[in-house]
Motif scaffolding. Structure first.
Motif, PDB file in Angstrom:
ATOM      1  N   ILE A  44       1.008  -1.232  -0.597  1.00  0.00           N
ATOM      2  CA  ILE A  44      -0.043   0.387  -0.286  1.00  0.00           C
ATOM      3  C   ILE A  44       0.916   1.208  -0.001  1.00  0.00           C
ATOM      4  O   ILE A  44       0.844   2.412  -0.515  1.00  0.00           O
ATOM      5  CB  ILE A  44      -1.212   0.235   1.370  1.00  0.00           C
ATOM      6  CG1 ILE A  44      -2.126   1.330   0.833  1.00  0.00           C
ATOM      7  CG2 ILE A  44      -0.118  -0.193   2.749  1.00  0.00           C
ATOM      8  CD1 ILE A  44      -2.996   0.697  -0.100  1.00  0.00           C
ATOM      9  N   THR A  70      -6.402   3.649   7.581  1.00  0.00           N
ATOM     10  CA  THR A  70      -7.820   2.939   7.747  1.00  0.00           C
ATOM     11  C   THR A  70      -7.617   1.979   7.185  1.00  0.00           C
ATOM     12  O   THR A  70      -8.111   0.700   7.119  1.00  0.00           O
ATOM     13  CB  THR A  70      -8.453   4.180   6.366  1.00  0.00           C
ATOM     14  OG1 THR A  70      -8.940   5.171   7.308  1.00  0.00           O
ATOM     15  CG2 THR A  70      -9.873   3.728   6.063  1.00  0.00           C
ATOM     16  N   THR A  71      -6.358   1.687   5.508  1.00  0.00           N
ATOM     17  CA  THR A  71      -6.066   0.437   4.788  1.00  0.00           C
ATOM     18  C   THR A  71      -5.611  -0.183   5.750  1.00  0.00           C
ATOM     19  O   THR A  71      -6.092  -1.487   6.013  1.00  0.00           O
ATOM     20  CB  THR A  71      -5.440   0.519   3.611  1.00  0.00           C
ATOM     21  OG1 THR A  71      -3.825   1.714   3.908  1.00  0.00           O
ATOM     22  CG2 THR A  71      -6.021   2.029   2.384  1.00  0.00           C
ATOM     23  N   ALA A 125      -9.733   5.768   1.232  1.00  0.00           N
ATOM     24  CA  ALA A 125      -9.629   4.721   1.435  1.00  0.00           C
ATOM     25  C   ALA A 125     -10.383   3.557   1.475  1.00  0.00           C
ATOM     26  O   ALA A 125     -10.728   2.914   0.485  1.00  0.00           O
ATOM     27  CB  ALA A 125      -8.788   4.389   2.499  1.00  0.00           C
ATOM     28  N   CYS A 136     -11.605   3.632  -2.574  1.00  0.00           N
ATOM     29  CA  CYS A 136     -10.589   3.395  -3.606  1.00  0.00           C
ATOM     30  C   CYS A 136     -10.847   1.823  -3.135  1.00  0.00           C
ATOM     31  O   CYS A 136     -10.444   1.028  -4.323  1.00  0.00           O
ATOM     32  CB  CYS A 136      -9.359   3.448  -3.256  1.00  0.00           C
ATOM     33  SG  CYS A 136      -8.552   3.109  -3.870  1.00  0.00           S
ATOM     34  N   PHE A 137     -10.645   0.645  -2.138  1.00  0.00           N
ATOM     35  CA  PHE A 137     -11.116  -0.308  -1.209  1.00  0.00           C
ATOM     36  C   PHE A 137     -12.451  -0.618  -1.266  1.00  0.00           C
ATOM     37  O   PHE A 137     -12.288  -2.377  -1.335  1.00  0.00           O
ATOM     38  CB  PHE A 137      -9.737  -0.898  -0.087  1.00  0.00           C
ATOM     39  CG  PHE A 137      -8.844   0.199  -0.773  1.00  0.00           C
ATOM     40  CD1 PHE A 137      -7.731  -1.126  -1.990  1.00  0.00           C
ATOM     41  CD2 PHE A 137      -8.337   0.795   0.004  1.00  0.00           C
ATOM     42  CE1 PHE A 137      -6.506  -0.485  -1.561  1.00  0.00           C
ATOM     43  CE2 PHE A 137      -6.837   1.081  -0.062  1.00  0.00           C
ATOM     44  CZ  PHE A 137      -6.290   0.170  -1.497  1.00  0.00           C
TER      45      PHE A 137
END
Lengths: 256, 550
Positions: free
Chosen positions: B309, B334-335, B427, B430-431
């Protein structure tokens, strides 16, 4: 009272405690010292039955740690370094719960808790109304110390007990452990505050990398090594001699 | 000095001492009802919070359980298959999400392991609390079912009594299964992999429970609510809920031979699971707790090697999108929590699962012949629900067991929560939202490659950035900043309900514009409204300053 014979703990390939042996008689206060990661907490956790030794034996009050674990636990008080408590109980609920686990009836437990409240100067309202999560670090530590002594154990292990205590409470605590020792209790005191250890303890055991490197009376050890203070002796023995140079290097990073 | 062994510490014998089992049971029930952390709270305000929420949850379960009234004219077996299947889902989710925290709590070792408590007593006290609370939930859900079974066309007075027994058996079976899985994981894979496995197992069980909760009613209603166990439907015997339904049917329904067979399976399976979990493996429990309290050094990454990441955020387009260092740090935080933290994973993924699955089921129903209108609405509905995924994920991400660590946000030299919220939101987009959008577009496109209906995804996609900002309105929704116990908030549920209705309204408007030929104009107006709303919300968030920490 406390006896260790080649007590060893391995985590995978790493040896945390390497065949340490010593004996502590009743009424003695022993300073159990060592740098971070030396194996102090692991040793204390083994002696309190929290983790199982890989090899070696230990006995407390004549009871073998492996064979008579419950009897050992009944005779041991422990103040862990983490100072963990159940935060959503009030102080009083927590102490009553701990007392019940040792078979102490509620009335007797309340009586003993009352004595500790008076000793530590804790407000009864605080103890009954506030949840432990709302306590300051020092107040929480006082509750943890109370919980360790509530069942009147003959052997008490303290892991950084002064952490969070204010100056008055710390002085009171030192007086308390000296009194407990005079009454015949065995105290094992692990701390990084070496001047306190020097003043309070009858004997010092220093471990490093899982092995005992020094064992004796503080004043005799200091004199024998001609180091002046226990702190200097400790840094000499545990590789802290270059600390000043390292501090200088660290400060240089910011200058750059 | 004397070295003789002293006797056990003296204890007055004239008073009654509560047993260890009773003390532990009371302790774990209190901890369950109050939650495990409560900084800055008083007894009068804090302890009831989880208990009150539990009351609301029970009420909600009882409401959902009213669906059993639809089975008034069905056989006892059909009714109880439905009741036990849904109960199984609820219990499975509850036990899976609570068991890790209750059974293997890291901090508990320092408090309890040095005290004279046997591992069996500790395990039983915890399991007893889990089963007790499971039964409250099960009884709340089955309230209407008790009535339906007793007063329905095939019902009789014995049903409520028999169903209580079968539900209790089911609760024991569920809890036993989860405990057994954890202990087997511990025995086979060791401490190093235990936590990772526990997290994965909990997430999978929770998502499976949510998915089956959505799919099972669909299957039953597709079968015109007729369920029976026979030669052609032998597969029913593979489903645990059917065993317990068989128990009900054998004792208070048709008493068919097949039902007796299923009832026997229920009894044998429950006994076996309990024997393995609490008899055979109970000794391993203390070992498990001990291993969790050991501070084993974790294997370090290879020197100089960066996490994937970190590499990703240094590459365009993420590098351009995360120019602000605070937003970038929040994105990485967050990720990391989405990937590693058991507590966050267990809250976020199972919460998001129904929002990902429900529209797909709805869309799938529209793919049949003669269902073009349903299909278009389904596609619009799918994309409108997409915005709810980051919204829900962000609202759940603000709760954490390490919420006290968020004090560092207040201590840092940043004027307010905006940049932190932006990082967390990006995040999630994105994920979670981006992969969701790609998967949904693929499903729509693969189902009919020549259809222009894929354009119906656009109204929802345009609205996603606006929905994703909603949790941060007024500076709320700061990641990992609230106690985990506060996660079940009725206010948050209301916001989600409003958002769901607004997304359904958006889908309806899109369908109307599509059918009247005004779709391009609709998209243009929606874009203008969405951009305006987005700008206003962002500006308002940028102006928020830190509130005082109480």
């Amino acid at each position: 009272m406390v006896s260790l014979d080649h007590l060893t703990k391995r985590f995978g390939n790493q040896t945390a405690v390497d065949a340490i042996s010593f004996e502590i008689p009743a009424g003695q206060i022993v300073g159990f010292l060592g740098p971070n990661g030396a194996g102090k907490s692991t040793t204390l956790k083994m002696l309190t039955g929290m983790i199982e030794p890989t090899s070696g034996t230990a006995s407390i009050c004549g009871f073998d740690l492996k064979r008579d674990l419950m009897e050992v636990k009944r005779r041991v008080g422990f103040v862990p370094e983490s100072g963990a408590v159940f935060e959503s109980l009030t102080g009083l609920e927590y102490l009553i719960m701990v007392a019940a686990l040792y078979g102490i009836p509620q009335n007797a437990a309340r009586q003993r808790i009352g004595q500790f409240i008076a000793f530590f100067d804790l407000g009864f309202d605080t103890l009954t109304e506030k949840l432990l999560g709302a306590y300051s670090k020092g107040m929480r530590r006082k509750v943890v110390i109370t919980a360790a002594l509530l069942h009147n154990p003959p052997v008490v292990f303290f892991d950084e007990p002064l952490d969070g205590l204010d100056a008055n409470a710390a002085v009171g605590f030192k007086a308390l452990i000296q009194t407990l020792a005079r009454e015949g209790k065995t105290i094992v005191y692990s701390s990084h505050i070496l001047d306190v250890v020097e003043r309070v303890c009858h004997r010092v055991i220093i471990i490093d990398k899982g092995s005992v490197i020094l064992d004796g009376k503080p004043d005799e050890l200091v004199a024998a090594h001609n180091s002046g203070t226990l702190e200097k002796l400790f840094t000499q023995l545990t590789g802290g001699a270059e600390l000043e140079r390292r501090a200088e290097d660290f400060a240089k990073t910011f200058r750059a | 000095m004397s070295t003789s062994a002293p006797a056990s510490p003296p204890v007055p014998s004239d008073e009654r001492v509560p047993s260890t089992e009773k003390t532990l049971r009371r302790l774990f029930l209190t901890l369950f009802l109050r939650g495990r952390s409560s900084r800055g709270l008083k007894k009068q305000t804090a302890p009831k919070s989880v208990g009150r929420k539990l009351g609301l949850t029970l009420g909600l379960y009882a409401l959902v359980g009213l669906s059993a009234l639809a089975f008034l004219k069905q056989s006892i077996f059909a009714l109880t298959v439905y009741l036990h299947a849904m109960t199984f889902v609820f219990l499975g989710m509850f036990v899976a999400s609570s068991a890790g925290e209750v059974l293997f709590n890291n901090q508990e070792a320092d408090i309890l392991l040095h005290r004279p408590i046997s591992p069996r007593a500790l395990l039983w006290a915890k399991v007893r609390v889990l089963v007790e609370v499971s039964l409250w939930l099960a009884c709340a859900f089955n309230l209407a079912g008790f009535f339906t079974g007793a007063a329905g066309s095939h019902g009789n007075w014995r049903f409520p009594f028999v169903h209580i027994v079968s539900t209790a058996l089911e609760a024991l079976f569920c809890t036993g299964c989860v405990v057994m899985i954890y202990q087997l994981c511990l025995r086979w894979f060791g401490r190093e992999r235990l936590e990772g496995l526990m997290t994965t197992a909990q997430v999978v069980i929770s998502i499976a429970a949510v998915l089956s909760g959505q799919l099972l009613p669909q299957l039953i209603f597709r079968a015109n609510r007729v369920v029976s166990f026979g030669e052609k439907t032998w597969w029913i015997a593979l489903l645990p809920p059917a065993w317990f339904a068989g128990f009900d049917d054998a004792l208070s329904g048709s008493a068919a031979r097949s039902s007796w067979l299923l009832a026997a399976l229920a009894l044998i399976a429950t006994t076996m699971v309990l024997w393995i979990a609490f008899g055979k493996l109970a000794r391993d429990y203390e070992t498990g707790l001990q291993k969790l309290s050991e501070s084993v050094p974790t294997r370090a990454h290879k020197k100089g090697r960066r996490r994937w990441i970190e590499v990703l955020v240094d590459l365009p387009p993420l590098r351009w999108w995360l120019r602000d260092s605070v937003a970038r740090a929040s994105f990485l935080l967050t990720t990391a929590y989405l990937a590693r933290d058991r507590d966050v994973k267990l809250r976020v993924y199972p919460a998001v699962a129904p929002f990902a699955v429900l529209p797909i089921i709805f869309m799938a129903r529209g793919f049949g012949p003669g269902s073009s209108g349903t299909r278009e609405f389904g596609i619009a509905f799918v994309s409108a629900f997409l915005g709810l995924i980051p919204m829900l994920a962000l609202s759940t991400l603000q709760y954490s067991q390490q919420w006290q660590a968020s004090d560092i946000f207040h201590a840092a030299p940043i004027p307010g929560p905006a940049a932190l919220c932006h990082g967390a939101r990006r995040a999630m987009l994105c994920f979670l939202a981006l992969p969701g959008a790609v998967i949904m577009a693929l499903i729509v496109w693969l189902s009919d490659r020549h259809s222009p209906q894929v354009l119906m995804l656009l109204p929802g996609l345009i609205a996603v950035p606006v929905y994703a900002l909603v949790p941060n309105l007024g500076g709320q929704g700061l990641p990992l900043s609230l106690p985990a116990e506060e996660a079940k908030s009725a206010g948050r549920g209301l916001t989600m309900m409003v958002a769901m209705f607004s997304s359904m309204a958006l889908s309806g408007l899109a369908l109307l514009a599509w059918s009247t030929g005004w779709f391009q104009w609709f998209l243009l107006i929606e874009t203008i409204v969405a951009v305006s709303l987005y700008m206003i919300m962002r500006r308002s968030l940028a102006n928020v300053r830190w509130a005082t920490l109480e």
